[in-house]
Scaffold this motif. Structure first.
Motif, PDB file in Angstrom:
ATOM      1  N   GLU A  20       6.053  27.884  -2.634  1.00 19.94           N
ATOM      2  CA  GLU A  20       5.975  27.560  -1.203  1.00 19.94           C
ATOM      3  C   GLU A  20       5.916  28.840  -0.369  1.00 19.94           C
ATOM      4  O   GLU A  20       5.177  28.919   0.612  1.00 19.94           O
ATOM      5  CB  GLU A  20       7.176  26.715  -0.796  1.00 19.94           C
ATOM      6  CG  GLU A  20       6.974  25.982   0.520  1.00 19.94           C
ATOM      7  CD  GLU A  20       8.057  24.966   0.793  1.00 19.94           C
ATOM      8  OE1 GLU A  20       7.731  23.864   1.253  1.00 19.94           O
ATOM      9  OE2 GLU A  20       9.243  25.279   0.546  1.00 19.94           O
ATOM     10  N   GLN A  40       5.236  21.343  -7.577  1.00 16.95           N
ATOM     11  CA  GLN A  40       5.568  20.166  -6.778  1.00 16.95           C
ATOM     12  C   GLN A  40       6.011  18.996  -7.650  1.00 16.95           C
ATOM     13  O   GLN A  40       6.780  18.140  -7.225  1.00 16.95           O
ATOM     14  CB  GLN A  40       4.366  19.743  -5.924  1.00 16.95           C
ATOM     15  CG  GLN A  40       4.121  20.638  -4.730  1.00 16.95           C
ATOM     16  CD  GLN A  40       3.115  20.028  -3.756  1.00 16.95           C
ATOM     17  OE1 GLN A  40       2.893  18.824  -3.751  1.00 16.95           O
ATOM     18  NE2 GLN A  40       2.506  20.875  -2.943  1.00 16.95           N
ATOM     19  N   TYR A  42       8.332  14.341  -4.060  1.00 18.98           N
ATOM     20  CA  TYR A  42       8.433  15.698  -3.521  1.00 18.98           C
ATOM     21  C   TYR A  42       8.833  15.678  -2.045  1.00 18.98           C
ATOM     22  O   TYR A  42       9.703  16.443  -1.615  1.00 18.98           O
ATOM     23  CB  TYR A  42       7.097  16.426  -3.695  1.00 18.98           C
ATOM     24  CG  TYR A  42       7.080  17.833  -3.132  1.00 18.98           C
ATOM     25  CD1 TYR A  42       7.671  18.879  -3.824  1.00 18.98           C
ATOM     26  CD2 TYR A  42       6.483  18.098  -1.909  1.00 18.98           C
ATOM     27  CE1 TYR A  42       7.669  20.169  -3.307  1.00 18.98           C
ATOM     28  CE2 TYR A  42       6.476  19.384  -1.381  1.00 18.98           C
ATOM     29  CZ  TYR A  42       7.066  20.414  -2.095  1.00 18.98           C
ATOM     30  OH  TYR A  42       7.065  21.679  -1.561  1.00 18.98           O
ATOM     31  N   GLU A  43       8.225  14.809  -1.279  1.00 16.86           N
ATOM     32  CA  GLU A  43       8.495  14.757   0.156  1.00 16.86           C
ATOM     33  C   GLU A  43       9.865  14.171   0.479  1.00 16.86           C
ATOM     34  O   GLU A  43      10.545  14.617   1.395  1.00 16.86           O
ATOM     35  CB  GLU A  43       7.403  13.941   0.865  1.00 16.86           C
ATOM     36  CG  GLU A  43       6.044  14.625   0.901  1.00 16.86           C
ATOM     37  CD  GLU A  43       6.039  15.898   1.725  1.00 16.86           C
ATOM     38  OE1 GLU A  43       6.850  16.000   2.677  1.00 16.86           O
ATOM     39  OE2 GLU A  43       5.249  16.812   1.409  1.00 16.86           O
ATOM     40  N   TRP A  44      10.285  13.172  -0.278  1.00 13.56           N
ATOM     41  CA  TRP A  44      11.521  12.455   0.051  1.00 13.56           C
ATOM     42  C   TRP A  44      12.767  13.080  -0.564  1.00 13.56           C
ATOM     43  O   TRP A  44      13.839  13.025   0.016  1.00 13.56           O
ATOM     44  CB  TRP A  44      11.420  11.001  -0.425  1.00 13.56           C
ATOM     45  CG  TRP A  44      10.361  10.209   0.271  1.00 13.56           C
ATOM     46  CD1 TRP A  44       9.666  10.565   1.404  1.00 13.56           C
ATOM     47  CD2 TRP A  44       9.854   8.932  -0.112  1.00 13.56           C
ATOM     48  NE1 TRP A  44       8.769   9.597   1.742  1.00 13.56           N
ATOM     49  CE2 TRP A  44       8.852   8.570   0.824  1.00 13.56           C
ATOM     50  CE3 TRP A  44      10.126   8.054  -1.150  1.00 13.56           C
ATOM     51  CZ2 TRP A  44       8.144   7.379   0.750  1.00 13.56           C
ATOM     52  CZ3 TRP A  44       9.437   6.858  -1.232  1.00 13.56           C
ATOM     53  CH2 TRP A  44       8.449   6.530  -0.287  1.00 13.56           C
ATOM     54  N   GLY A  56       3.950  12.953  -5.333  1.00 14.41           N
ATOM     55  CA  GLY A  56       3.907  13.441  -3.952  1.00 14.41           C
ATOM     56  C   GLY A  56       5.011  12.827  -3.102  1.00 14.41           C
ATOM     57  O   GLY A  56       5.653  13.513  -2.296  1.00 14.41           O
ATOM     58  N   SER A  57       5.264  11.541  -3.302  1.00 11.17           N
ATOM     59  CA  SER A  57       6.322  10.859  -2.545  1.00 11.17           C
ATOM     60  C   SER A  57       7.696  11.407  -2.924  1.00 11.17           C
ATOM     61  O   SER A  57       8.547  11.627  -2.056  1.00 11.17           O
ATOM     62  CB  SER A  57       6.268   9.352  -2.810  1.00 11.17           C
ATOM     63  OG  SER A  57       5.026   8.821  -2.420  1.00 11.17           O
ATOM     64  N   LYS A  78      11.852  18.212  -1.672  1.00 11.52           N
ATOM     65  CA  LYS A  78      11.756  19.128  -0.532  1.00 11.52           C
ATOM     66  C   LYS A  78      13.059  19.186   0.272  1.00 11.52           C
ATOM     67  O   LYS A  78      13.533  20.276   0.608  1.00 11.52           O
ATOM     68  CB  LYS A  78      10.580  18.726   0.366  1.00 11.52           C
ATOM     69  CG  LYS A  78      10.073  19.848   1.240  1.00 11.52           C
ATOM     70  CD  LYS A  78       8.761  19.467   1.902  1.00 11.52           C
ATOM     71  CE  LYS A  78       8.222  20.608   2.752  1.00 11.52           C
ATOM     72  NZ  LYS A  78       6.934  20.251   3.389  1.00 11.52           N
TER      73      LYS A  78
END
Length: 429
Positions: free
Chosen positions: A261, A135, A209-211, A206-207, A214
């Motif tokens: 994943e 990640q 990865y999400e924005w 984490g941010s 991913k």
């Protein structure tokens, strides 16, 4: 005539640009870093496959022997030693290789990058480990490149180098020489973390990865992106450039998060979401090597026996071809700059991507969750990558398709070769 114009255009415009990209130091550093990590990634994927092997008899048998699922601790331990620390290793290796390419201290640059990665909040995730796994891979790549660039430039500044007396051991002198550049570089990343935390965003990885990571993975998981990747590699190879090495940095950056994943989804009893990944190409598309050249080898054995030169090269290339090594065929046949073989060499991977993608999309074949060694023979690789017999069947079907696509062009190549040989004989007479 059209083919000649196309080849002249590509040689003049495309090849020089592609060659520069292939030699670009940052991409080379990324590629070399993933090559170092390849054995660990293969080991981690195989361990997870064993833990989640979809064979009820095997699972029940192991549970009975160990009175539960304690036996899965073996695979879990290997995962902790491989995929769980992937980003940590990559942040070190990218900086190490990049600094070495500048002629600087790669070891110090790697350590500084590692410290910078943690200064940026690698441990500040909800479970304290997600940032170290795949990640955090994109952030690790950025940190590795940026920290190495900063460190190498600061190391070249004589005002920041602390010189020790001549009697001091070299290791101590080297450490002090890197002291101020290291402190400044790490402090800059800590400052970035503090700024983000000040805006109530302490979980930078984490941010990100999400924005960004991913959505990018989702875009790369499409049928269109798979076709583009399948086109670029053989196109580069056709002009004598190592397409696999040039595309490898992108493939590996996408591959590790996609595999992880998929694994998490299967462990949760869900369908693996990522169809397009490196094993997808290795076992279903590039069978025998780029361009699915194992199909070409078999096609020559079937319909190319009248050409002694082609048969000689093919016999020498057959054994390496079974293990997906096709350089002897590329330059010996040759495929490079061969206008007749250009068409099947480019089109065959596109057809195989199509059959493989939609077979997986419609649930006929499970998505690849294991990364077998790239030298795994065709069909066997399909079974291992998907942990299913369906993967082997798809690989076998693709092999047959590749043979059928190459056969007419092998016949044409033999015919043209015989014409050229006939002309030579007439001229000698």
């Amino acid at each position: 005539m059209m083919m000649k114009k196309f080849m002249n255009f590509m040689e003049q415009k495309f090849v020089p640009i592609a060659a520069k990209i292939g030699a670009q130091r940052h991409l080379v550093a990324i590629r070399d870093s993933f090559m170092v990590m390849m054995p660990l990634m293969i080991l981690g994927a195989l361990a997870v496959m064993i833990n989640n092997l979809p064979i009820p008899f095997f699972q029940n048998f192991m549970n009975q022997i160990f009175h539960g699922e304690a036996w899965k601790g073996f695979g879990g331990g290997i995962w902790n030693a491989t995929f769980a620390i992937l980003s940590v290793c990559i942040s070190f290796l990218v900086a190490y290789h990049l600094a070495n390419s500048y002629g600087k201290d790669g070891l110090s640059a790697g350590i500084v990058s590692l410290a910078s990665f943690f200064a940026l909040g690698a441990l500040n995730t909800p479970d304290n480990i997600a940032g170290m796994s795949s990640q955090g891979l994109f952030v690790a790549l950025i940190v590795g490149i940026v920290s190495a660039e900063i460190f190498t430039r600061l190391s070249g500044n004589k005002h920041l180098v602390i010189k020790m007396p001549d009697g001091v051991p070299p290791a101590v002198a080297k450490a002090f020489a890197a002291l101020l550049p290291s402190m400044i570089t790490i402090s800059l990343f800590a400052l970035v973390y503090a700024i983000f935390a000040g805006f109530n965003m302490p979980n930078i990885i984490g941010s990100f990865y999400e924005w960004i990571q991913k959505p990018f993975m989702g875009l790369a998981n499409s049928y269109g992106s798979a076709l583009i990747l399948a086109l670029i590699t053989p196109l580069l190879w056709f002009f004598g450039l190592h397409g696999g090495n040039m595309v490898e940095p992108l493939m590996q950056t996408l591959n590790a998060p996609a595999i992880e994943e998929n694994i998490r989804a299967i462990q949760a009893g869900q369908i693996a979401p990522n169809i397009v990944n490196k094993p997808f190409f290795d076992v279903f598309v590039n069978i025998g090597g780029t361009g699915a050249t194992i199909g070409l080898i078999i096609a020559i054995f079937l319909v190319g026996r009248k050409s002694k030169s082609m048969m000689t090269v093919t016999k020498l290339s057959a054994a390496p071809g079974v293990f997906n090594i096709n350089e002897p065929l590329m330059f010996g046949l040759p495929i490079v700059l061969n206008p007749i073989l250009f068409i099947p060499f480019i089109l065959t991977p596109l057809v195989l991507v199509t059959t493989s993608y939609w077979a997986t999309k419609f649930g006929l074949v499970p998505a690849a969750t294991v990364m077998p060694p790239w030298v795994t023979p065709p069909v066997i690789g399909g079974v291992l990558a998907t942990a299913s017999w369906q993967g082997g069947v798809l690989a076998a079907v693709n092999l047959i398709i590749s043979i059928l696509m190459y056969i007419p062009f092998v016949k044409l190549a033999v015919r043209e070769q015989q014409k050229e040989e006939g002309k030579s004989i007439n001229q000698e007479a």
